[in-house]
Design a protein around this motif. Structure first.
Motif, PDB file in Angstrom:
ATOM      1  N   VAL A 174       0.829  -1.203   0.000  1.00 26.70           N
ATOM      2  CA  VAL A 174       0.000   0.000   0.000  1.00 26.70           C
ATOM      3  C   VAL A 174       0.867   1.257   0.000  1.00 26.70           C
ATOM      4  CG1 VAL A 174      -1.584   1.371   1.407  1.00 26.70           C
ATOM      5  CG2 VAL A 174      -2.042  -1.051   1.032  1.00 26.70           C
ATOM      6  N   LEU A 175       1.899   1.274   0.834  1.00 25.49           N
ATOM      7  CA  LEU A 175       2.772   2.447   0.894  1.00 25.49           C
ATOM      8  C   LEU A 175       3.482   2.666  -0.433  1.00 25.49           C
ATOM      9  CD1 LEU A 175       4.229   1.933   4.484  1.00 25.49           C
ATOM     10  CD2 LEU A 175       2.638   3.710   3.752  1.00 25.49           C
ATOM     11  N   ALA A 176       3.907   1.570  -1.079  1.00 20.31           N
ATOM     12  CA  ALA A 176       4.536   1.706  -2.389  1.00 20.31           C
ATOM     13  C   ALA A 176       3.559   2.290  -3.392  1.00 20.31           C
ATOM     14  CB  ALA A 176       5.048   0.345  -2.859  1.00 20.31           C
ATOM     15  N   SER A 177       2.301   1.856  -3.341  1.00 20.53           N
ATOM     16  CA  SER A 177       1.282   2.384  -4.251  1.00 20.53           C
ATOM     17  C   SER A 177       1.065   3.877  -4.050  1.00 20.53           C
ATOM     18  CB  SER A 177      -0.041   1.643  -4.052  1.00 20.53           C
ATOM     19  OG  SER A 177       0.095   0.276  -4.361  1.00 20.53           O
ATOM     20  N   LEU A 178       1.263   4.323  -2.826  1.00 21.90           N
ATOM     21  CA  LEU A 178       1.091   5.746  -2.507  1.00 21.90           C
ATOM     22  C   LEU A 178       2.339   6.570  -2.777  1.00 21.90           C
ATOM     23  CD1 LEU A 178      -0.884   5.360   0.848  1.00 21.90           C
ATOM     24  CD2 LEU A 178      -1.792   6.174  -1.342  1.00 21.90           C
ATOM     25  N   GLY A 179       3.402   5.908  -3.237  1.00 22.78           N
ATOM     26  CA  GLY A 179       4.636   6.631  -3.530  1.00 22.78           C
ATOM     27  C   GLY A 179       5.476   6.928  -2.310  1.00 22.78           C
ATOM     28  N   VAL A 180       5.247   6.192  -1.221  1.00 19.27           N
ATOM     29  CA  VAL A 180       6.018   6.404   0.011  1.00 19.27           C
ATOM     30  C   VAL A 180       7.284   5.554  -0.064  1.00 19.27           C
ATOM     31  CG1 VAL A 180       6.024   6.186   2.515  1.00 19.27           C
ATOM     32  CG2 VAL A 180       3.932   6.875   1.325  1.00 19.27           C
ATOM     33  N   SER A 181       8.427   6.182  -0.171  1.00 24.00           N
ATOM     34  CA  SER A 181       9.688   5.450  -0.301  1.00 24.00           C
ATOM     35  C   SER A 181      10.428   5.309   1.024  1.00 24.00           C
ATOM     36  CB  SER A 181      10.602   6.136  -1.317  1.00 24.00           C
ATOM     37  OG  SER A 181      10.913   7.462  -0.900  1.00 24.00           O
ATOM     38  N   GLU A 182      10.094   6.133   2.008  1.00 23.00           N
ATOM     39  CA  GLU A 182      10.714   6.076   3.330  1.00 23.00           C
ATOM     40  C   GLU A 182       9.633   6.262   4.389  1.00 23.00           C
ATOM     41  OE1 GLU A 182      13.725   9.084   3.479  1.00 23.00           O
ATOM     42  OE2 GLU A 182      15.237   7.768   2.585  1.00 23.00           O
ATOM     43  N   VAL A 183       9.806   5.614   5.531  1.00 30.43           N
ATOM     44  CA  VAL A 183       8.825   5.737   6.614  1.00 30.43           C
ATOM     45  C   VAL A 183       9.538   5.875   7.954  1.00 30.43           C
ATOM     46  CG1 VAL A 183       6.881   4.556   5.549  1.00 30.43           C
ATOM     47  CG2 VAL A 183       8.641   3.216   6.645  1.00 30.43           C
ATOM     48  N   GLU A 184       8.825   6.473   8.902  1.00 28.31           N
ATOM     49  CA  GLU A 184       9.312   6.593  10.275  1.00 28.31           C
ATOM     50  C   GLU A 184       8.863   5.368  11.056  1.00 28.31           C
ATOM     51  OE1 GLU A 184      10.975   8.995  12.060  1.00 28.31           O
ATOM     52  OE2 GLU A 184      11.355  10.327  10.346  1.00 28.31           O
ATOM     53  N   VAL A 185       9.821   4.597  11.542  1.00 28.57           N
ATOM     54  CA  VAL A 185       9.517   3.396  12.311  1.00 28.57           C
ATOM     55  C   VAL A 185      10.380   3.368  13.569  1.00 28.57           C
ATOM     56  CG1 VAL A 185       8.776   1.987  10.354  1.00 28.57           C
ATOM     57  CG2 VAL A 185      11.205   2.085  10.952  1.00 28.57           C
ATOM     58  N   ILE A 186       9.963   2.550  14.527  1.00 28.17           N
ATOM     59  CA  ILE A 186      10.755   2.381  15.742  1.00 28.17           C
ATOM     60  C   ILE A 186      12.061   1.675  15.399  1.00 28.17           C
ATOM     61  CG2 ILE A 186      10.819   1.368  18.052  1.00 28.17           C
ATOM     62  CD1 ILE A 186       8.826   3.692  17.681  1.00 28.17           C
ATOM     63  N   ARG A 187      13.132   2.158  15.952  1.00 27.70           N
ATOM     64  CA  ARG A 187      14.448   1.580  15.676  1.00 27.70           C
ATOM     65  C   ARG A 187      14.523   0.135  16.151  1.00 27.70           C
ATOM     66  NH1 ARG A 187      18.851   1.200  18.688  1.00 27.70           N
ATOM     67  NH2 ARG A 187      18.328   2.760  20.256  1.00 27.70           N
ATOM     68  N   ARG A 188      15.261  -0.689  15.415  1.00 22.41           N
ATOM     69  CA  ARG A 188      15.460  -2.074  15.820  1.00 22.41           C
ATOM     70  C   ARG A 188      16.327  -2.115  17.085  1.00 22.41           C
ATOM     71  NH1 ARG A 188      14.171  -5.443  11.441  1.00 22.41           N
ATOM     72  NH2 ARG A 188      14.395  -4.492   9.379  1.00 22.41           N
ATOM     73  N   PRO A 189      15.941  -2.897  18.094  1.00 22.93           N
ATOM     74  CA  PRO A 189      16.803  -3.042  19.278  1.00 22.93           C
ATOM     75  C   PRO A 189      18.127  -3.712  18.913  1.00 22.93           C
ATOM     76  CG  PRO A 189      14.572  -3.803  19.735  1.00 22.93           C
ATOM     77  CD  PRO A 189      14.652  -3.605  18.257  1.00 22.93           C
ATOM     78  N   ARG A 190      19.194  -3.189  19.491  1.00 27.71           N
ATOM     79  CA  ARG A 190      20.521  -3.817  19.356  1.00 27.71           C
ATOM     80  C   ARG A 190      20.772  -4.624  20.628  1.00 27.71           C
ATOM     81  NH1 ARG A 190      21.485   1.333  16.846  1.00 27.71           N
ATOM     82  NH2 ARG A 190      22.006   2.248  18.865  1.00 27.71           N
ATOM     83  N   VAL A 191      20.856  -5.930  20.469  1.00 30.29           N
ATOM     84  CA  VAL A 191      20.925  -6.835  21.614  1.00 30.29           C
ATOM     85  C   VAL A 191      22.286  -7.521  21.638  1.00 30.29           C
ATOM     86  CG1 VAL A 191      19.842  -8.764  22.812  1.00 30.29           C
ATOM     87  CG2 VAL A 191      18.435  -7.212  21.421  1.00 30.29           C
ATOM     88  N   ALA A 192      23.045  -7.245  22.694  1.00 28.39           N
ATOM     89  CA  ALA A 192      24.370  -7.851  22.843  1.00 28.39           C
ATOM     90  C   ALA A 192      24.229  -9.229  23.486  1.00 28.39           C
ATOM     91  CB  ALA A 192      25.270  -6.961  23.685  1.00 28.39           C
ATOM     92  N   ILE A 193      24.812 -10.242  22.859  1.00 28.46           N
ATOM     93  CA  ILE A 193      24.693 -11.634  23.292  1.00 28.46           C
ATOM     94  C   ILE A 193      26.037 -12.104  23.823  1.00 28.46           C
ATOM     95  CG2 ILE A 193      24.068 -13.971  22.612  1.00 28.46           C
ATOM     96  CD1 ILE A 193      21.790 -12.007  22.274  1.00 28.46           C
ATOM     97  N   LEU A 194      26.046 -12.577  25.067  1.00 31.05           N
ATOM     98  CA  LEU A 194      27.287 -13.043  25.697  1.00 31.05           C
ATOM     99  C   LEU A 194      27.073 -14.430  26.286  1.00 31.05           C
ATOM    100  CD1 LEU A 194      30.178 -12.545  26.785  1.00 31.05           C
ATOM    101  CD2 LEU A 194      29.109 -11.536  28.821  1.00 31.05           C
ATOM    102  N   ALA A 195      28.007 -15.328  26.005  1.00 29.20           N
ATOM    103  CA  ALA A 195      28.020 -16.645  26.640  1.00 29.20           C
ATOM    104  C   ALA A 195      29.193 -16.684  27.610  1.00 29.20           C
ATOM    105  CB  ALA A 195      28.170 -17.741  25.593  1.00 29.20           C
ATOM    106  N   THR A 196      28.962 -17.191  28.823  1.00 28.31           N
ATOM    107  CA  THR A 196      30.029 -17.214  29.826  1.00 28.31           C
ATOM    108  C   THR A 196      30.348 -18.648  30.233  1.00 28.31           C
ATOM    109  OG1 THR A 196      28.551 -17.083  31.747  1.00 28.31           O
ATOM    110  CG2 THR A 196      29.185 -15.003  30.709  1.00 28.31           C
ATOM    111  N   GLY A 197      31.609 -18.873  30.563  1.00 28.52           N
ATOM    112  CA  GLY A 197      32.011 -20.182  31.057  1.00 28.52           C
ATOM    113  C   GLY A 197      33.344 -20.637  30.495  1.00 28.52           C
ATOM    114  N   ASP A 198      34.236 -21.100  31.364  1.00 24.65           N
ATOM    115  CA  ASP A 198      35.532 -21.620  30.915  1.00 24.65           C
ATOM    116  C   ASP A 198      35.393 -22.890  30.086  1.00 24.65           C
ATOM    117  OD1 ASP A 198      36.952 -19.599  32.128  1.00 24.65           O
ATOM    118  OD2 ASP A 198      37.296 -20.723  33.994  1.00 24.65           O
ATOM    119  N   GLU A 199      34.248 -23.521  30.183  1.00 24.00           N
ATOM    120  CA  GLU A 199      34.059 -24.785  29.463  1.00 24.00           C
ATOM    121  C   GLU A 199      33.689 -24.599  28.000  1.00 24.00           C
ATOM    122  OE1 GLU A 199      29.876 -23.725  30.904  1.00 24.00           O
ATOM    123  OE2 GLU A 199      31.970 -23.378  31.455  1.00 24.00           O
ATOM    124  N   LEU A 200      33.485 -23.363  27.552  1.00 23.65           N
ATOM    125  CA  LEU A 200      32.961 -23.124  26.212  1.00 23.65           C
ATOM    126  C   LEU A 200      34.055 -22.986  25.160  1.00 23.65           C
ATOM    127  CD1 LEU A 200      30.099 -20.567  26.963  1.00 23.65           C
ATOM    128  CD2 LEU A 200      29.944 -23.048  26.706  1.00 23.65           C
TER     129      LEU A 200
END
Length: 420
Positions: A174-200
């Protein structure tokens, strides 16, 4: 800490959600907005369709010319032109004339209806389809038949999508049909992933005595990706406060919005995550009446929300589903934070320890309802039981035995064909 002092799942979830907020908006190209939440209303600047056009391949004409048309008494019209989609024909349809028209082509002036080509004597299946000089029509039509009118779908000036709407492929269209090429959206969360342990070990390293590969880091990164968020893979931190701090600093440098770690949140001598959080952040809780997933740390590190998951792979994945998923979706601006659920009839006796339990199960359609069967060994190290599952079957707190024929809520992880 006695069992009675542990938090319930709902208390823990409430605390987690209270500690995260919806992220700011950003302007992105249209395709990058798929799956994300609109940060402002979208008002149509044009109407759709923008002009009257044909909904069929056929002939544009004046309906009154076909008032008495039938297979036994076809109306004969002179063909004065041919208009394809994307073209404009500079002719006016008058009484007794017609213009051949393709689907989507603009309706020529004077015409008030279209008759499908199937209702004429044109050899419309012929690949050549030369333009005839006249056409016979064997049915009548009413003014407006087979015409898409301007603004029939969307009128200029109307609000088409409201703030908070999640953009699916149909909204992108629908937005493409209306000629909307850019939109305001909520930013994607940046999630830092950490695994801990000497066994890894990293997954491309050969196994060594007493070592295992870092599956949790990849599992959580995949779960983050599946939610439309951006994983920041920090890798492995050994069981020292220095190693944990170094990795967490990498997350801060990458501007993480949320930290998720696995292991290091229990009561063992080498569980150092809680100690680091207490020294350079805070810990909101670290015991939940949940199975699997009792050890759970929640707090912040240098102002960034932090969720510490258990180390056992199933416990980590289920805890992510229950707590991290909701937090990430809230940060993304989503309103629906839970997975879809069904009420399923259990086909076997289930024993629980009184904690709110999330059992790996297969849910299938049974008549007008659903039935659930566990996928086997429910040990928190048995990852294949999750591979076989399409749902998590929830046994409420303080329930120790579920008899066959009882109904339980099932969190649907997938919707396979067997469900429908």
């Amino acid at each position: 800490m006695s069992e009675a002092e542990y938090l319930t799942v709902q208390q823990a979830l409430t605390a987690v959600l209270a500690g995260v907020a919806v992220l700011p908006a950003e302007r992105v190209p249209l395709l990058d907005a798929l799956g994300r939440v609109l940060a402002q209303d979208v008002v149509a600047q044009v109407s759709l369709p923008p002009f009257a056009n044909s909904s069929m391949d056929g002939y544009a004409l004046i309906a009154a010319d076909l008032a008495d048309a039938s297979p036994d008494n076809p109306a004969t019209l002179r063909v004065i032109g041919d208009v394809a989609a994307g073209a404009v024909l500079d002719v006016t349809v008058a009484r007794g004339t017609a213009v051949r028209i393709m689907t989507g082509a603009p309706l020529p002036p004077g015409a008030d209806a279209v008759v499908p080509v199937e209702d004429t004597n044109e050899a419309w299946r012929n690949r050549e389809r030369p333009l005839p000089t006249q056409i016979q029509v064997n049915r009548s039509v009413q003014p407006g038949d087979y015409i898409r009118h301007p603004g029939e779908d969307i009128e200029a000036g109307h609000t088409i999508l409201v703030k908070g709407h999640v953009l699916r492929p149909q909204e992108v269209g629908v937005l493409a049909s209306l000629g909307v090429s850019e939109v305001e959206v909520i930013r994607r969360p940046r999630v830092a992933i950490l695994a801990t342990g000497d066994e890894l070990l990293e997954i491309d390293q050969p196994l060594q005595p007493g070592k295992i590969r870092n599956s949790n880091g990849y599992t959580q990164a995949a779960q983050v990706l599946a939610l439309g968020a951006e994983p920041i893979v920090l890798g492995i931190a050994g069981d020292t406060e220095t190693a944990v701090r170094q990795k967490l600093q990498e997350g801060l440098d990458a501007q993480a919005d949320l930290f998720i770690s696995s292991a290091g949140v229990s009561v063992g001598a080498y569980d150092v995550v809680k100690a680091v959080l207490e020294q350079e952040g805070n810990v909101g809780f670290w015991r939940v009446r949940m199975r699997p997933g009792k050890p759970l740390a929640y707090g912040s590190y240098h102002g960034v929300p932090y969720l510490g998951l258990p180390g056992n792979p199933v416990s980590a994945m289920v805890s992510f589903e229950r707590f991290a998923r909701a937090a990430i979706l809230k940060m993304s601006g989503k309103a629906l934070l839970d997975r879809p659920t069904v009420q399923a009839t259990v086909r076997e006796e289930i024993h629980s320890d009184g904690r709110e339990s999330y059992l790996r199960a297969v849910v299938t359609r049974s008549g007008s309802g659903y039935e659930a069967t566990q996928t086997g060994d429910q040990g928190s190290h048995i990852m294949t039981s999750l591979v076989r599952a399409n749902a998590l079957l929830i046994v409420p707190e303080a329930v120790y035995t579920v008899v066959p024929g009882s109904q339980l809520t099932a969190w649907m992880l997938d919707w396979p064909e067997a469900i429908f």
